[in-house]
Design a protein around this motif. Sequence first.
Motif, PDB file in Angstrom:
ATOM      1  N   TRP A 227      76.052  77.752  18.548  1.00 40.30           N
ATOM      2  CA  TRP A 227      75.480  76.424  18.764  1.00 40.30           C
ATOM      3  C   TRP A 227      76.347  75.658  19.770  1.00 40.30           C
ATOM      4  O   TRP A 227      77.565  75.835  19.816  1.00 40.30           O
ATOM      5  CB  TRP A 227      75.396  75.662  17.449  1.00 40.30           C
ATOM      6  CG  TRP A 227      74.131  74.866  17.314  1.00 40.30           C
ATOM      7  CD1 TRP A 227      74.011  73.518  17.253  1.00 40.30           C
ATOM      8  CD2 TRP A 227      72.816  75.382  17.213  1.00 40.30           C
ATOM      9  NE1 TRP A 227      72.708  73.155  17.131  1.00 40.30           N
ATOM     10  CE2 TRP A 227      71.938  74.278  17.104  1.00 40.30           C
ATOM     11  CE3 TRP A 227      72.271  76.669  17.208  1.00 40.30           C
ATOM     12  CZ2 TRP A 227      70.563  74.410  16.994  1.00 40.30           C
ATOM     13  CZ3 TRP A 227      70.909  76.812  17.097  1.00 40.30           C
ATOM     14  CH2 TRP A 227      70.061  75.696  16.991  1.00 40.30           C
ATOM     15  N   ASP A 229      77.956  72.245  21.479  1.00 38.92           N
ATOM     16  CA  ASP A 229      78.376  70.857  21.244  1.00 38.92           C
ATOM     17  C   ASP A 229      78.546  70.179  22.606  1.00 38.92           C
ATOM     18  O   ASP A 229      79.520  70.453  23.311  1.00 38.92           O
ATOM     19  CB  ASP A 229      79.694  70.830  20.468  1.00 38.92           C
ATOM     20  CG  ASP A 229      80.080  69.417  20.040  1.00 38.92           C
ATOM     21  OD1 ASP A 229      79.474  68.455  20.556  1.00 38.92           O
ATOM     22  OD2 ASP A 229      80.977  69.273  19.189  1.00 38.92           O
ATOM     23  N   LYS A 231      79.362  67.137  23.598  1.00 37.99           N
ATOM     24  CA  LYS A 231      80.509  66.254  23.799  1.00 37.99           C
ATOM     25  C   LYS A 231      81.806  67.033  23.889  1.00 37.99           C
ATOM     26  O   LYS A 231      82.691  66.695  24.676  1.00 37.99           O
ATOM     27  CB  LYS A 231      80.573  65.231  22.664  1.00 37.99           C
ATOM     28  CG  LYS A 231      79.362  64.292  22.653  1.00 37.99           C
ATOM     29  CD  LYS A 231      79.441  63.310  21.506  1.00 37.99           C
ATOM     30  CE  LYS A 231      78.196  62.405  21.486  1.00 37.99           C
ATOM     31  NZ  LYS A 231      78.224  61.451  20.363  1.00 37.99           N
ATOM     32  N   GLU A 232      81.953  68.086  23.077  1.00 39.35           N
ATOM     33  CA  GLU A 232      83.143  68.938  23.158  1.00 39.35           C
ATOM     34  C   GLU A 232      83.031  69.972  24.267  1.00 39.35           C
ATOM     35  O   GLU A 232      84.021  70.615  24.625  1.00 39.35           O
ATOM     36  CB  GLU A 232      83.373  69.639  21.821  1.00 39.35           C
ATOM     37  CG  GLU A 232      83.659  68.704  20.671  1.00 39.35           C
ATOM     38  CD  GLU A 232      84.954  67.931  20.868  1.00 39.35           C
ATOM     39  OE1 GLU A 232      85.851  68.446  21.560  1.00 39.35           O
ATOM     40  OE2 GLU A 232      85.057  66.812  20.330  1.00 39.35           O
ATOM     41  N   HIS A 233      81.823  70.148  24.797  1.00 35.29           N
ATOM     42  CA  HIS A 233      81.583  71.099  25.881  1.00 35.29           C
ATOM     43  C   HIS A 233      82.005  72.513  25.474  1.00 35.29           C
ATOM     44  O   HIS A 233      82.713  73.221  26.211  1.00 35.29           O
ATOM     45  CB  HIS A 233      82.327  70.669  27.140  1.00 35.29           C
ATOM     46  CG  HIS A 233      81.545  70.948  28.390  1.00 35.29           C
ATOM     47  ND1 HIS A 233      82.105  71.500  29.514  1.00 35.29           N
ATOM     48  CD2 HIS A 233      80.234  70.742  28.707  1.00 35.29           C
ATOM     49  CE1 HIS A 233      81.195  71.630  30.447  1.00 35.29           C
ATOM     50  NE2 HIS A 233      80.055  71.162  29.984  1.00 35.29           N
ATOM     51  N   TRP A 236      80.064  77.003  19.272  1.00 34.56           N
ATOM     52  CA  TRP A 236      80.668  77.453  18.009  1.00 34.56           C
ATOM     53  C   TRP A 236      79.679  78.353  17.261  1.00 34.56           C
ATOM     54  O   TRP A 236      78.482  78.143  17.305  1.00 34.56           O
ATOM     55  CB  TRP A 236      81.085  76.269  17.142  1.00 34.56           C
ATOM     56  CG  TRP A 236      79.964  75.326  16.789  1.00 34.56           C
ATOM     57  CD1 TRP A 236      79.431  74.359  17.558  1.00 34.56           C
ATOM     58  CD2 TRP A 236      79.236  75.301  15.549  1.00 34.56           C
ATOM     59  NE1 TRP A 236      78.422  73.707  16.911  1.00 34.56           N
ATOM     60  CE2 TRP A 236      78.282  74.258  15.670  1.00 34.56           C
ATOM     61  CE3 TRP A 236      79.299  76.026  14.360  1.00 34.56           C
ATOM     62  CZ2 TRP A 236      77.395  73.942  14.630  1.00 34.56           C
ATOM     63  CZ3 TRP A 236      78.444  75.721  13.328  1.00 34.56           C
ATOM     64  CH2 TRP A 236      77.499  74.679  13.469  1.00 34.56           C
ATOM     65  N   ARG A 238      77.487  79.783  14.573  1.00 36.82           N
ATOM     66  CA  ARG A 238      76.811  79.155  13.433  1.00 36.82           C
ATOM     67  C   ARG A 238      76.320  80.188  12.417  1.00 36.82           C
ATOM     68  O   ARG A 238      76.459  80.002  11.223  1.00 36.82           O
ATOM     69  CB  ARG A 238      75.642  78.310  13.934  1.00 36.82           C
ATOM     70  CG  ARG A 238      74.927  77.531  12.852  1.00 36.82           C
ATOM     71  CD  ARG A 238      74.030  76.469  13.425  1.00 36.82           C
ATOM     72  NE  ARG A 238      73.432  75.648  12.383  1.00 36.82           N
ATOM     73  CZ  ARG A 238      72.717  74.562  12.605  1.00 36.82           C
ATOM     74  NH1 ARG A 238      72.503  74.170  13.867  1.00 36.82           N
ATOM     75  NH2 ARG A 238      72.223  73.867  11.604  1.00 36.82           N
ATOM     76  N   SER A 250      80.911  76.534   9.520  1.00 32.22           N
ATOM     77  CA  SER A 250      80.715  75.173   9.982  1.00 32.22           C
ATOM     78  C   SER A 250      82.010  74.391   9.940  1.00 32.22           C
ATOM     79  O   SER A 250      82.226  73.482  10.729  1.00 32.22           O
ATOM     80  CB  SER A 250      79.643  74.460   9.141  1.00 32.22           C
ATOM     81  OG  SER A 250      78.416  75.166   9.228  1.00 32.22           O
ATOM     82  N   LYS A 253      84.859  75.121  13.271  1.00 32.44           N
ATOM     83  CA  LYS A 253      84.249  75.131  14.602  1.00 32.44           C
ATOM     84  C   LYS A 253      85.271  75.435  15.695  1.00 32.44           C
ATOM     85  O   LYS A 253      85.002  76.183  16.626  1.00 32.44           O
ATOM     86  CB  LYS A 253      83.590  73.783  14.881  1.00 32.44           C
ATOM     87  CG  LYS A 253      82.331  73.522  14.077  1.00 32.44           C
ATOM     88  CD  LYS A 253      81.698  72.208  14.513  1.00 32.44           C
ATOM     89  CE  LYS A 253      80.430  71.938  13.729  1.00 32.44           C
ATOM     90  NZ  LYS A 253      79.799  70.659  14.149  1.00 32.44           N
ATOM     91  N   ALA A 257      85.193  78.498  18.314  1.00 33.72           N
ATOM     92  CA  ALA A 257      84.624  77.869  19.501  1.00 33.72           C
ATOM     93  C   ALA A 257      84.835  78.728  20.740  1.00 33.72           C
ATOM     94  O   ALA A 257      85.845  79.436  20.871  1.00 33.72           O
ATOM     95  CB  ALA A 257      85.240  76.491  19.722  1.00 33.72           C
ATOM     96  N   ARG A 495      81.829  67.347  29.708  1.00 30.18           N
ATOM     97  CA  ARG A 495      80.810  67.271  28.667  1.00 30.18           C
ATOM     98  C   ARG A 495      79.440  67.504  29.283  1.00 30.18           C
ATOM     99  O   ARG A 495      79.259  67.418  30.492  1.00 30.18           O
ATOM    100  CB  ARG A 495      80.841  65.922  27.947  1.00 30.18           C
ATOM    101  CG  ARG A 495      80.617  64.738  28.867  1.00 30.18           C
ATOM    102  CD  ARG A 495      80.303  63.477  28.072  1.00 30.18           C
ATOM    103  NE  ARG A 495      79.019  63.572  27.408  1.00 30.18           N
ATOM    104  CZ  ARG A 495      78.528  62.627  26.629  1.00 30.18           C
ATOM    105  NH1 ARG A 495      79.223  61.524  26.411  1.00 30.18           N
ATOM    106  NH2 ARG A 495      77.342  62.770  26.067  1.00 30.18           N
TER     107      ARG A 495
END
Length: 952
Positions: A227, A229, A231-233, A236, A238, A250, A253, A257, A495
């Motif tokens: 999946w 993210d 904002k974290e670019h 991770w 799932r 979960s 992450k 990552a 991001r």
Amino acid sequence: MRQHQKFSVAEQQILTLGRILETLREEDDADILIETTISYIREQFDYSLIWIALYDRLNHILFGKGGVIPSSDDNSYLEQRVVLSPGDLLEQVVIQQRPMGVADLRLEKRAEGWQEIAVKLDIQGTIMLPIRYKDRCLGVIMLASKRWGYLIGSEAKALLMIVVGELGAALFRLEMELQHKQTKHPDEVLLRLLEKIRTLATLEQRLEAVVSVTHQFIVPNRTNVYWFDPKEHSFWRRISTQHLNVGKLSQNKVENAVTVEDLSDFYYALSANQLVWIGEGRSSLKSYSTQKLLKRLDVRSLLVAPILWKKDLLGFLAVEGKEPRIWSEADKNFVKGAAGLISLVSLTEKTETTIQQIQEDAILKSQIVESIYNDENIEQALHNCSAKVLNRLAATRFLLLFREREESEYNFFYQSQPHNRRCLKFSLDKLKEVDAQLLERSTQAVGVENLEDDLRFFNWRSSLLAAGIRSILVSNCTNQKIPDAILMIASENNRSWTTTEKELIQVVAQQLGVIVRQWQLIQQNQHQQQIWHTFEQSLRILEPIQNTNVNEEEKQPEIIVLEQIAAILNCPLTALLSWNPGEKFAQIIPGFVNGDRLIINTDTTISIQTDVLIHSAITTSGFVSVNTRDLPESTKQWLCGSGIGEILVIALRTAEYQPTGVILMADYHQRKWLPETLDAVKTLVNQLAWLRRQKQVTQLLHCKTEELQQLNWYKHRRFEDIRSNVVMLLSQMHDLSIPNNQLTLTRHQQLLRQLDNTVASTTALLKLEQWQLIFNRETISIASLIKHCLKGVNKLLKQHKLWVGVHGLGQKLEEEQSYIDDSLISNSQLTINGDIVKIELILSELLIAACHRSQEGGRIDIWCRRLEQQIIEISITDNGSIHPQLLEELQQDMNSDILVPSKLKQPPMKHLIICKKLIKKLQGQLDFYQLPDSRVVSRLLLSIGEGIGKRQ
């Protein structure tokens, strides 16, 4: 009977061929097809050896499928596997797909293996036929006999080719059916998966179902769902076939990552909705990225499909193998379809969140619109908008860029950032054409996730990176090819920007464009008011022209207009290159200079004929725009500012008259001049041109008028003096009558000489001073000067019964009149230097004015004293009356309205003003003032000469 028998044989062959062809079309077993073909050839043709082999394209091998061999119980020859080698006859038949014949197979070295069999079985003539369908070779038929040669009849050849061709078509059909049966059908599996997903409640259960079915269909070592993210670019993990504990994954992450910076090529491929596959010796990525990705995921083969919704990357479905593997099209299609199913079912997880976000975005948009239209303070409206947008996007900076149309750089119109961040102080370069087109054509904001790797907005990259910005979201605020206003949302971390965020910023940018447009209209209105105010002020410039003696502290009209032009154009440098008609060089009049790098050398005179700027301006009817790169070194010597880039010049023209100046306007490089402001400047320039001409004409006429007035007064007084002398001489001559003795004759001749001298002086006056005054240099003693002047006004003194006292001469004036008094002071030998005739007339005019002012029986005093080494003062005091204001105007030489009557314009005041101006030309000074005891003083300062004067 023979003919009937032949016909029966032919008919029998056709019937047999029909049966064999029907069998070949209907049979579904390859072995039966081959046996039927062998049986037919053995019955219809006389061949000792029949061999049929099928071709393996991948391994380039022929597999024997049976046949007929003469007098041998060993059928292993017919089942053998023949590896084709370059140059072999069988390889040529397969590659070229055409029949080949050998007269004696025993002697053919190119048929390795079969040569030994031919020797052993005594086989000679051989035919090799390809079994083919269209351009695809499916096998080979070898027919051989014990006879030498390989030629057969045309009928036999035709029958043979028909049977072999039908065999090829039948084998191809069976091969296609077999491939179809062996091929996986991802569509059927996906349909079953879809039915299963519909029964599951949560997203996690659906993801597990997709992963499980994908793992069963492709059979890899691992199947994972990663999946994304934004904002974290990073990605991770799932769901995985090795870890079914979703909660554990979960919570870790960071540990699981995969950052985008490590696998940028992989990320961009997924964002572009491309399938990523890495197999045995092949990859859809570059070699460097391939090795990096395999190492990061610890696999040797990989098949990845992106999970996208609209254009936003949600994650990816990965099928991983520990060994190299070639991925089939079925595998790729299935993974792509499974990822598509995930993208559809993923929406249900955030349905409520998405609806809530849509509602919040709608409220945000309405609040921004409300603040725009209700808040008169533009800065407060932008503050409210920026706070809401930064909070919504979790970004660092809200930057509203603005570019003036005459400029190329973008400045920060407004910026908002956290309290622990400083405002940005730099400017951004003009947008490149490709970036401007990108903003113009895009229906949503343009997102740059990593400034270091992205080529978009390349000319801004270095400045933004230096400010700590790593990711930006850019939108055009105005519908223009090169936008005046741009909204930029910046983040200090790499991001991703979602489609919803891009669409939101696009709407916000359009709304902010209204604010910017409103501000522009306000600025334009203020600018128009400034222009009208400038026109109003420029009309008042005419007022000082009425007064030719303008105070030196007051600004010249040219400087005022130059400052007004600088204000209208908003340019840091204006100047006037000025000259008078007939002059060859221009002088520099600086107007407005703002900046250390904008310098003009005002001490330089410029050649009107050779200077490029002046020549361009006077030969062009309007404005001329020049860049400093195009200027010669001679012009750069006086226009020497290093910051000067763009120059605008226009000549001062007045109808058919020659230009008398050039207005120069300069600014930094890449300055653009707006047409509407240039129209206003052109009006000011035309007004200044006519103003200068009016000023020059007025000054010229005023000077000429003063000169003519002085000349008229001078001539009038001279002719009065000459007339008085002539009348006196003629009277004396009449008194002598006809000379009858020597004494009378001598006196008569003396009077004639004096009359000749008087007439001679008149001739010089009329000849040399016809239209202008000529100033001579003579000397006379102060005593003689006063004596001559008193003699000229003696009659007027008698009429008014005035007493005259002369003080400071040091000798007794030989005068017959008792009205003149004197004192003995040692200044009698001092001499006056200058035009004695004019000085006498001026001094006489002062005495005449004193006589007219004084009351009958009054007194006039003449005081002489030496002030400095070369200055002598002659003061005339009288007890006459004069109005104080009139005396002040006389002293200050104030020019009143030419249309209003005044005593200064009438004698004797007019004569005194003429004397005041004339004595100034004689390098003297004349003042008028009143003493505390009310006596009026006429104070005359003259230059002292050396020795006794020439005139006595």
